[in-house]
Design a protein around this motif. Sequence first.
Motif, short mmCIF file in Angstrom:
data_model
loop_
_atom_site.label_atom_id
_atom_site.label_comp_id
_atom_site.label_asym_id
_atom_site.label_seq_id
_atom_site.Cartn_x
_atom_site.Cartn_y
_atom_site.Cartn_z
N ARG A 390 11.90 -12.16 -9.09
CA ARG A 390 12.11 -11.90 -7.65
C ARG A 390 11.39 -10.62 -7.22
O ARG A 390 10.81 -10.56 -6.14
CB ARG A 390 13.62 -11.81 -7.36
N TRP A 391 11.44 -9.58 -8.06
CA TRP A 391 10.78 -8.31 -7.72
C TRP A 391 9.26 -8.48 -7.71
O TRP A 391 8.58 -7.96 -6.83
CB TRP A 391 11.20 -7.24 -8.73
N GLN A 397 1.82 -6.32 -6.94
CA GLN A 397 0.54 -5.63 -6.69
C GLN A 397 0.62 -4.14 -6.98
O GLN A 397 -0.41 -3.48 -7.11
CB GLN A 397 0.10 -5.87 -5.25
N SER A 398 1.84 -3.60 -7.08
CA SER A 398 2.00 -2.17 -7.38
C SER A 398 1.97 -1.89 -8.88
O SER A 398 1.98 -0.73 -9.30
CB SER A 398 3.32 -1.66 -6.80
N ILE A 399 1.90 -2.96 -9.71
CA ILE A 399 1.94 -2.84 -11.16
C ILE A 399 0.63 -3.22 -11.81
O ILE A 399 0.20 -2.62 -12.79
CB ILE A 399 3.09 -3.71 -11.73
N SER A 418 -4.25 1.13 -5.41
CA SER A 418 -5.25 0.09 -5.59
C SER A 418 -6.49 0.72 -6.21
O SER A 418 -6.69 1.94 -6.13
CB SER A 418 -5.59 -0.56 -4.24
N LEU A 419 -7.32 -0.08 -6.82
CA LEU A 419 -8.48 0.47 -7.53
C LEU A 419 -9.44 1.19 -6.61
O LEU A 419 -10.16 2.10 -7.03
CB LEU A 419 -9.19 -0.65 -8.29
N ASP A 420 -9.47 0.82 -5.31
CA ASP A 420 -10.34 1.51 -4.36
C ASP A 420 -9.65 2.71 -3.72
O ASP A 420 -10.22 3.38 -2.86
CB ASP A 420 -10.83 0.55 -3.29
N VAL A 494 9.45 -0.49 -3.37
CA VAL A 494 8.11 0.11 -3.37
C VAL A 494 7.67 0.31 -1.93
O VAL A 494 7.81 -0.60 -1.10
CB VAL A 494 7.10 -0.78 -4.11
N ILE A 495 7.16 1.49 -1.63
CA ILE A 495 6.69 1.80 -0.29
C ILE A 495 5.16 1.77 -0.29
O ILE A 495 4.51 2.43 -1.10
CB ILE A 495 7.20 3.19 0.15
#
Length: 505
Positions: A390-391, A397-399, A418-420, A494-495
Amino acid sequence: MNILKPILIFLLLVVTSKGYSQKKEKKTTNEQKEIADLAMKMEGGHNSGDLPWRLTLSNPLEMTENAQWFNNAGLGLFIHWGTAAGYYGSPWVMRRPKEKGSDQPMASYQEYYEKSIQRFTAENYDPSLWMNAAKKAGFKYVVLTAKHHDGYTLWPSKHTDLGVQKNLEGRDLLQPFVKAVKNEGLKLGFYFSGADWHLDKEYMSLMKYKGKVLNWKGEYVSEASIPPLPVKILKQKKKIAFELMKAYTPDIWWWDSGLPVNFKETALAYNPDMLFNNRGNVYHLDFEKGPYPGTHFVTPENFHMVKWEHMKKLKANGVKWEVCMSLNKGYGWFYEGKSNKSESIRNMGDVLFAIARVRCWGGNVLLNIKPRPDGSLPDENYVMFSKMERWMKHSSQSIYEVEGTHFPEQSNVPITTSLDKKVWYVHARPGESKWQKGPFYEGCSPNQPIAIQNVPKVLSVTLLRTGEKVKYQYNDRELIIDNPPANKDGLHEVIKVVIDPKSVE
């Protein structure tokens, strides 16, 4: 003259025998030194003095193009399953005293093997259930204990008499596991112990007590009476390892104590993209002649080894790392069959926050689970998988595919980007004081707002799970955000902070 002849013959035999004994002793000493020299380097690096021994690494091997997946894998599943799950939870009970000062181990050598093997039935084993749940929960690779220190093989090996070939009528437990892993598109890894307390039993001492050592028969004898491990045993273990590599060509070979093998006869023979950890091998400049295949990444054990001052050095040197930590409770890394402790797991909120912290510092987490001896998983493990699923649906995308920034030097919570570097993921810390205990939260201020210094121009701040706007203050490059409470599963929010591309350096 007739009387002296037998005496002279006897003396000649004694001298000849003594010379032969000295040659034999010298050969044995040389073999022992060879093995000792190998053992000194088993941990895969050097003792530089500025890093803990689990983090040392000399001249790491370059990852092939096809092995680059490991850099951003983020999350692996460690599975300790084998005979140790039958009763004791660890083979180390044979080598640790019952209590401080005791001359008796927690379990005798004979007791360990009798109780453990008898209870290891695998009657409800279905690895497809494990792998399906793991894939949904976000795991990218899996490492299973194909052979642990006790020497029991989960496949029918032709080179040892301890394993499924003798105790489970030759049933190959790895074949369905490998199939399940590949069906879910996960990367395959095997834990393999070069130490083998079944094959090594005549050449090892279990414990020391008052100047004597405990042998596998339960007798205290002089240390000098234990013969050195012969080279023939090392060769036998190599055959076991190569047998496994050839059969299943794993993506990761997770040593835990190693063998004198080289890169040519391992990766180049079975899988050139295979990755090696630093627990049993070390890189040699002339690796074709050297005794080790090499090392790609280091492996601190448990979270107390993950300190920023150390991980910062690894990051600066471009060294990849992975920390293993256990989810289920109980003694040892295996299911503790004699109690119900392993039915329970650690606080999942703590574990997920630890994952965020590791990802912020550029490492992977290898999270260990403990299947029962019958092959089933405790219910709490599936509850954990569901919570993570669920998380991950709103915050994965934060992991994955991220880098770290700011924490702990300029932030009181972990941050991935993010990588950029145009999107920051701020891993909020729920305000309840119970969340502030232990190494998972070191560097996080209890009951204080999130505070991040030296932040580029901010375009928006939203809750990643819902997309709703989050109130914040941004002054003089400092970003202040109130901590949102944990979600209904007890996991942190996560913000998402979007940075003005023009201000990204």
